[in-house]
Motif scaffolding. Structure first.
Motif, PDB file in Angstrom:
ATOM      1  N   VAL A 152      48.903  47.871  40.216  1.00  0.00           N
ATOM      2  CA  VAL A 152      49.633  48.406  41.373  1.00  0.00           C
ATOM      3  C   VAL A 152      49.035  47.831  42.641  1.00  0.00           C
ATOM      4  O   VAL A 152      47.884  47.376  42.651  1.00  0.00           O
ATOM      5  CB  VAL A 152      49.585  49.954  41.415  1.00  0.00           C
ATOM      6  CG1 VAL A 152      50.284  50.546  40.216  1.00  0.00           C
ATOM      7  CG2 VAL A 152      48.139  50.450  41.502  1.00  0.00           C
ATOM      8  N   GLU A 154      48.967  48.627  47.014  1.00  0.00           N
ATOM      9  CA  GLU A 154      49.344  49.422  48.170  1.00  0.00           C
ATOM     10  C   GLU A 154      49.798  48.500  49.304  1.00  0.00           C
ATOM     11  O   GLU A 154      49.689  47.282  49.216  1.00  0.00           O
ATOM     12  CB  GLU A 154      48.159  50.275  48.617  1.00  0.00           C
ATOM     13  CG  GLU A 154      47.680  51.261  47.561  1.00  0.00           C
ATOM     14  CD  GLU A 154      46.436  52.033  48.000  1.00  0.00           C
ATOM     15  OE1 GLU A 154      45.957  51.780  49.134  1.00  0.00           O
ATOM     16  OE2 GLU A 154      45.952  52.865  47.215  1.00  0.00           O
ATOM     17  N   GLN A 155      50.271  49.116  50.368  1.00  0.00           N
ATOM     18  CA  GLN A 155      50.782  48.356  51.511  1.00  0.00           C
ATOM     19  C   GLN A 155      49.760  47.342  52.021  1.00  0.00           C
ATOM     20  O   GLN A 155      50.077  46.166  52.207  1.00  0.00           O
ATOM     21  CB  GLN A 155      51.162  49.315  52.641  1.00  0.00           C
ATOM     22  CG  GLN A 155      51.545  48.613  53.940  1.00  0.00           C
ATOM     23  CD  GLN A 155      51.796  49.591  55.074  1.00  0.00           C
ATOM     24  OE1 GLN A 155      52.309  50.671  54.849  1.00  0.00           O
ATOM     25  NE2 GLN A 155      51.417  49.219  56.289  1.00  0.00           N
ATOM     26  N   LYS A 156      48.517  47.795  52.243  1.00  0.00           N
ATOM     27  CA  LYS A 156      47.496  46.889  52.792  1.00  0.00           C
ATOM     28  C   LYS A 156      47.173  45.754  51.832  1.00  0.00           C
ATOM     29  O   LYS A 156      46.869  44.640  52.269  1.00  0.00           O
ATOM     30  CB  LYS A 156      46.234  47.669  53.135  1.00  0.00           C
ATOM     31  CG  LYS A 156      45.637  48.447  51.978  1.00  0.00           C
ATOM     32  CD  LYS A 156      44.510  49.359  52.455  1.00  0.00           C
ATOM     33  CE  LYS A 156      44.029  50.276  51.329  1.00  0.00           C
ATOM     34  NZ  LYS A 156      42.993  51.222  51.791  1.00  0.00           N
ATOM     35  N   ASN A 157      47.271  46.031  50.513  1.00  0.00           N
ATOM     36  CA  ASN A 157      47.038  44.965  49.539  1.00  0.00           C
ATOM     37  C   ASN A 157      48.131  43.908  49.620  1.00  0.00           C
ATOM     38  O   ASN A 157      47.844  42.702  49.609  1.00  0.00           O
ATOM     39  CB  ASN A 157      46.995  45.529  48.121  1.00  0.00           C
ATOM     40  CG  ASN A 157      45.972  46.626  47.935  1.00  0.00           C
ATOM     41  OD1 ASN A 157      46.267  47.656  47.351  1.00  0.00           O
ATOM     42  ND2 ASN A 157      44.767  46.438  48.439  1.00  0.00           N
ATOM     43  N   ASN A 193      60.046  50.799  47.385  1.00  0.00           N
ATOM     44  CA  ASN A 193      59.214  51.983  47.622  1.00  0.00           C
ATOM     45  C   ASN A 193      58.568  51.911  49.007  1.00  0.00           C
ATOM     46  O   ASN A 193      58.703  50.928  49.744  1.00  0.00           O
ATOM     47  CB  ASN A 193      58.158  52.121  46.525  1.00  0.00           C
ATOM     48  CG  ASN A 193      57.261  50.898  46.420  1.00  0.00           C
ATOM     49  OD1 ASN A 193      56.900  50.283  47.412  1.00  0.00           O
ATOM     50  ND2 ASN A 193      56.892  50.540  45.198  1.00  0.00           N
ATOM     51  N   GLU A 195      55.499  51.632  49.901  1.00  0.00           N
ATOM     52  CA  GLU A 195      54.430  50.636  50.071  1.00  0.00           C
ATOM     53  C   GLU A 195      55.003  49.283  50.481  1.00  0.00           C
ATOM     54  O   GLU A 195      54.511  48.634  51.411  1.00  0.00           O
ATOM     55  CB  GLU A 195      53.628  50.499  48.770  1.00  0.00           C
ATOM     56  CG  GLU A 195      52.935  51.776  48.324  1.00  0.00           C
ATOM     57  CD  GLU A 195      51.890  52.266  49.307  1.00  0.00           C
ATOM     58  OE1 GLU A 195      51.390  51.457  50.105  1.00  0.00           O
ATOM     59  OE2 GLU A 195      51.573  53.480  49.269  1.00  0.00           O
ATOM     60  N   ASP A 232      53.123  42.993  43.186  1.00  0.00           N
ATOM     61  CA  ASP A 232      51.962  43.563  42.505  1.00  0.00           C
ATOM     62  C   ASP A 232      51.712  42.805  41.205  1.00  0.00           C
ATOM     63  O   ASP A 232      52.585  42.082  40.710  1.00  0.00           O
ATOM     64  CB  ASP A 232      52.186  45.058  42.218  1.00  0.00           C
ATOM     65  CG  ASP A 232      53.391  45.291  41.324  1.00  0.00           C
ATOM     66  OD1 ASP A 232      53.263  45.161  40.091  1.00  0.00           O
ATOM     67  OD2 ASP A 232      54.474  45.596  41.861  1.00  0.00           O
TER      68      ASP A 232
END
Length: 361
Positions: A152, A154-157, A193, A195, A232
């Protein structure tokens, strides 16, 4: 080698053993003769193989270990059994020590991810490294990441993946201002989504060194709609394995069709040149190798089942990343984007009137 590039190889990783690794290095040496190779593995196996290639042996050294990480090992098992002594660990550690400018392994992806992160650490501002792959498309090649390091993201990733991916596109593909897209279930802004929508908003507003295209869909990958596709690791890995399987399926269909009748055999002979070009374009080994981006060093993951030609392609990729100093480019881009964002946020915060409190009732 002083003034040159050294590549550290995990010679014990992969399904085909040391022989494929040595032969792959031999192919890469012909293409790039100024590179030194540091083999980490069982000297009893490696030395006879190198003795069959005098030119490769002249630019190679062997660092002996008989400890190898198994493809079936869980990352925790690999760390317990191979920490500081396995061929995988030693190859990565050569990069940390500065003896090598990149490490290449065909071994266990989970173990390679954990060891690389433990030994090299992540770059400032990066929580999770990503694996980036070069993807053949209708208009050339694109970069796709993540293809397996993170289930998975996240947004910052996703934002960091975009920044790192465009740096690789400039390095590996020669794009001056790459276009970047976020892989989504639709191109419309309301889809996806929170993110991925948050990452898209950040990238639209940031001071970027690339063109943010917005959302792209699955078929845009093969079309080459953008130079960099960000997703992702779960989605990216499924897409990668699906594309490779489809390429093999088409090749199998063509092979069977060409043998079906005398007329088809004659047709194949007449069009053999075109079919050979198609076979070369569809061969996954030609673009083998995924780069771990976000680490303080270059690590390239080759397919575990890679042949010598595939390993040579992974080595070519590692050499290009090292030669073009991908780490410095990523660091500069991260600092420019996130640094500017931090300064803006600080300026906005300082402009908000502060209410004094007396502390009395």
């Amino acid at each position: 080698m002083a003034g040159g590039i050294t590549i550290a190889l995990d010679a014990m990783g992969g399904d085909l053993g040391c022989e494929a690794v040595v032969k792959g290095a031999g192919i890469a040496r012909i293409r790039q003769p100024d590179v030194h190779y540091e083999f980490h593995g069982d000297e009893a196996q490696l030395k006879p193989l190198l003795e069959t290639d005098d030119a490769l042996a002249a630019v190679s050294t062997i660092h002996h270990t008989d400890v190898a990480v198994s493809m079936d090992d869980k990352p925790s098992q690999a760390l317990r059994a191979g920490r500081r002594v396995s061929s995988m660990w030693l190859a990565i550690d050569a990069v940390r020590e500065g003896r090598a400018q990149a490490a290449v392994s065909c071994g266990n992806t989970g173990a390679l991810t954990v060891m690389s992160r433990m030994i090299l650490k992540t770059m400032p501002g990066i929580e999770r490294p990503a694996i980036a792959a070069i993807w053949p498309t209708m208009r050339g090649e694109s970069i796709v990441l993540d293809v397996g390091a993170n289930v998975v993201a996240e947004q910052k990733n996703l934002v960091n993946f975009a920044i790192m991916g465009e740096a690789m596109a400039r390095t590996a593909l020669g794009q001056l201002k790459p276009s970047v897209g976020l892989l989504n279930i639709g191109a419309e802004e309301m889809k996806g989504n929170e993110e991925i929508k948050g990452a898209a908003q950040f990238l639209r507003e940031a001071d970027l060194n690339f063109d943010f295209h917005g959302f792209v869909e699955g078929d845009d990958i093969s079309k080459g709609t953008v130079d960099v596709v960000v997703t992702d690791g779960f989605t990216g890995n499924v897409a990668l394995k699906t594309a490779e399987g489809t390429a093999r399926l088409i090749a199998d269909y063509l092979s069977n069709a060409m043998r079906r009748s005398l007329a088809s055999r004659i047709g194949y002979l007449l069009a053999r040149g075109a079919f050979n070009v198609l076979r070369q374009r569809m061969d996954p080994s030609k673009v083998n190798g995924g780069v771990f981006l976000g680490l303080n060093g270059v690590v390239v993951k080759s397919h575990g089942s890679a042949t010598a030609e595939g390993i040579a392609a992974a080595l070519d990729l590692a050499i290009d990343m090292a030669r073009n100093d991908i780490i410095k480019k990523i660091a500069a881009d991260l600092e420019r984007v996130h640094g500017a964002r931090t300064e803006t946020a600080a300026a906005e915060a300082s402009a908000i009137p502060q209410t004094a409190e007396t502390g009395t009732e």
